[in-house]
Write a protein that holds these residues in place. Structure first.
Motif, PDB file in Angstrom:
ATOM      1  N   VAL A   5       0.849  -1.204   0.000  1.00 50.90           N
ATOM      2  CA  VAL A   5       0.000   0.000   0.000  1.00 50.90           C
ATOM      3  C   VAL A   5       0.881   1.249   0.000  1.00 50.90           C
ATOM      4  O   VAL A   5       0.657   2.187  -0.769  1.00 50.90           O
ATOM      5  CB  VAL A   5      -0.948  -0.009   1.218  1.00 50.90           C
ATOM      6  CG1 VAL A   5      -1.754   1.264   1.292  1.00 50.90           C
ATOM      7  CG2 VAL A   5      -1.858  -1.222   1.182  1.00 50.90           C
ATOM      8  N   VAL A  58      -8.041   4.865   2.510  1.00 49.78           N
ATOM      9  CA  VAL A  58      -7.225   3.854   3.188  1.00 49.78           C
ATOM     10  C   VAL A  58      -7.702   3.664   4.625  1.00 49.78           C
ATOM     11  O   VAL A  58      -7.752   2.540   5.117  1.00 49.78           O
ATOM     12  CB  VAL A  58      -5.725   4.220   3.121  1.00 49.78           C
ATOM     13  CG1 VAL A  58      -4.898   3.322   4.014  1.00 49.78           C
ATOM     14  CG2 VAL A  58      -5.233   4.118   1.694  1.00 49.78           C
ATOM     15  N   PHE A  61     -10.915   1.530   4.371  1.00 44.79           N
ATOM     16  CA  PHE A  61     -10.785   0.170   3.873  1.00 44.79           C
ATOM     17  C   PHE A  61      -9.486  -0.509   4.294  1.00 44.79           C
ATOM     18  O   PHE A  61      -9.091  -1.510   3.692  1.00 44.79           O
ATOM     19  CB  PHE A  61     -10.888   0.162   2.340  1.00 44.79           C
ATOM     20  CG  PHE A  61     -12.202   0.673   1.841  1.00 44.79           C
ATOM     21  CD1 PHE A  61     -13.356  -0.054   2.032  1.00 44.79           C
ATOM     22  CD2 PHE A  61     -12.280   1.892   1.194  1.00 44.79           C
ATOM     23  CE1 PHE A  61     -14.569   0.414   1.576  1.00 44.79           C
ATOM     24  CE2 PHE A  61     -13.494   2.375   0.737  1.00 44.79           C
ATOM     25  CZ  PHE A  61     -14.654   1.628   0.927  1.00 44.79           C
ATOM     26  N   SER A  62      -8.820  -0.009   5.318  1.00 47.46           N
ATOM     27  CA  SER A  62      -7.533  -0.594   5.707  1.00 47.46           C
ATOM     28  C   SER A  62      -7.689  -2.026   6.209  1.00 47.46           C
ATOM     29  O   SER A  62      -6.837  -2.872   5.936  1.00 47.46           O
ATOM     30  CB  SER A  62      -6.831   0.268   6.753  1.00 47.46           C
ATOM     31  OG  SER A  62      -7.624   0.384   7.915  1.00 47.46           O
ATOM     32  N   SER A  64      -9.897  -4.241   5.207  1.00 52.05           N
ATOM     33  CA  SER A  64     -10.086  -5.076   4.019  1.00 52.05           C
ATOM     34  C   SER A  64      -8.796  -5.205   3.214  1.00 52.05           C
ATOM     35  O   SER A  64      -8.484  -6.272   2.698  1.00 52.05           O
ATOM     36  CB  SER A  64     -11.180  -4.490   3.134  1.00 52.05           C
ATOM     37  OG  SER A  64     -12.397  -4.425   3.824  1.00 52.05           O
ATOM     38  N   LEU A  65      -8.040  -4.110   3.114  1.00 54.66           N
ATOM     39  CA  LEU A  65      -6.770  -4.147   2.386  1.00 54.66           C
ATOM     40  C   LEU A  65      -5.785  -5.114   3.046  1.00 54.66           C
ATOM     41  O   LEU A  65      -5.134  -5.907   2.367  1.00 54.66           O
ATOM     42  CB  LEU A  65      -6.142  -2.751   2.343  1.00 54.66           C
ATOM     43  CG  LEU A  65      -6.642  -1.790   1.286  1.00 54.66           C
ATOM     44  CD1 LEU A  65      -6.047  -0.416   1.521  1.00 54.66           C
ATOM     45  CD2 LEU A  65      -6.286  -2.278  -0.083  1.00 54.66           C
ATOM     46  N   ILE A  66      -5.693  -5.031   4.346  1.00 49.17           N
ATOM     47  CA  ILE A  66      -4.761  -5.905   5.057  1.00 49.17           C
ATOM     48  C   ILE A  66      -5.186  -7.359   4.930  1.00 49.17           C
ATOM     49  O   ILE A  66      -4.358  -8.245   4.702  1.00 49.17           O
ATOM     50  CB  ILE A  66      -4.631  -5.467   6.521  1.00 49.17           C
ATOM     51  CG1 ILE A  66      -3.920  -4.117   6.574  1.00 49.17           C
ATOM     52  CG2 ILE A  66      -3.889  -6.510   7.348  1.00 49.17           C
ATOM     53  CD1 ILE A  66      -3.936  -3.453   7.909  1.00 49.17           C
ATOM     54  N   LEU A  68      -6.911  -8.646   2.483  1.00 48.89           N
ATOM     55  CA  LEU A  68      -6.691  -9.027   1.087  1.00 48.89           C
ATOM     56  C   LEU A  68      -5.216  -9.344   0.828  1.00 48.89           C
ATOM     57  O   LEU A  68      -4.892 -10.322   0.160  1.00 48.89           O
ATOM     58  CB  LEU A  68      -7.160  -7.899   0.160  1.00 48.89           C
ATOM     59  CG  LEU A  68      -6.929  -8.099  -1.326  1.00 48.89           C
ATOM     60  CD1 LEU A  68      -7.873  -9.179  -1.847  1.00 48.89           C
ATOM     61  CD2 LEU A  68      -7.137  -6.800  -2.067  1.00 48.89           C
ATOM     62  N   LEU A  69      -4.326  -8.523   1.357  1.00 50.00           N
ATOM     63  CA  LEU A  69      -2.908  -8.703   1.110  1.00 50.00           C
ATOM     64  C   LEU A  69      -2.269  -9.795   1.962  1.00 50.00           C
ATOM     65  O   LEU A  69      -1.263 -10.366   1.583  1.00 50.00           O
ATOM     66  CB  LEU A  69      -2.170  -7.378   1.341  1.00 50.00           C
ATOM     67  CG  LEU A  69      -2.515  -6.257   0.372  1.00 50.00           C
ATOM     68  CD1 LEU A  69      -1.871  -4.964   0.811  1.00 50.00           C
ATOM     69  CD2 LEU A  69      -2.079  -6.615  -1.033  1.00 50.00           C
TER      70      LEU A  69
END
Length: 107
Positions: A5, A58, A61-62, A64-66, A68-69
């Motif tokens: 990110v 960010v 949606f942090s 969800s981003l974490i 996902l990654l």
């Protein structure tokens, strides 16, 4: 998990900076200082507003981003550390984008 990110945000800031520097250099080469000033102001405004929007996205949606990654193999405590790191890093994105746009105009 926060590195991709952050790397993406640095790449966006650099790309925006390169575009601003190019347009400012062309207009300054033509000795059109009114257009150069307008481009510099618009470039800074674009950096300012885009950084604020990115920071908000960010933050929203942090989680969800974490997830996902990281996938399924990462522990909850590691995901918590990644979330905390992003939370501390995001205010600096404002300075990253605005600083890059200032450097683009100064070059």
């Amino acid at each position: 998990m926060a590195y991709p990110v952050i790397f993406l945000l640095v790449a966006l800031a650099q790309g925006l900076s390169a575009g601003i520097a190019t347009i400012v250099a062309i207009s300054a080469g033509k000795s059109d200082m009114d257009y150069t000033k307008r481009v510099a102001k618009n470039g800074f405004s674009l950096s300012l507003y885009s950084s604020i929007i990115i920071i908000l996205l960010v933050y929203l949606f942090s989680g969800s981003l974490i997830n996902l990654l990281s996938g399924n193999g990462l522990s909850l405590s590691a995901k918590g550390y990644a979330f905390e790191y992003l939370a501390w890093y995001m205010p600096g994105v404002f300075f990253l984008f605005c600083g890059q746009s200032y450097l683009a105009v100064l070059q």
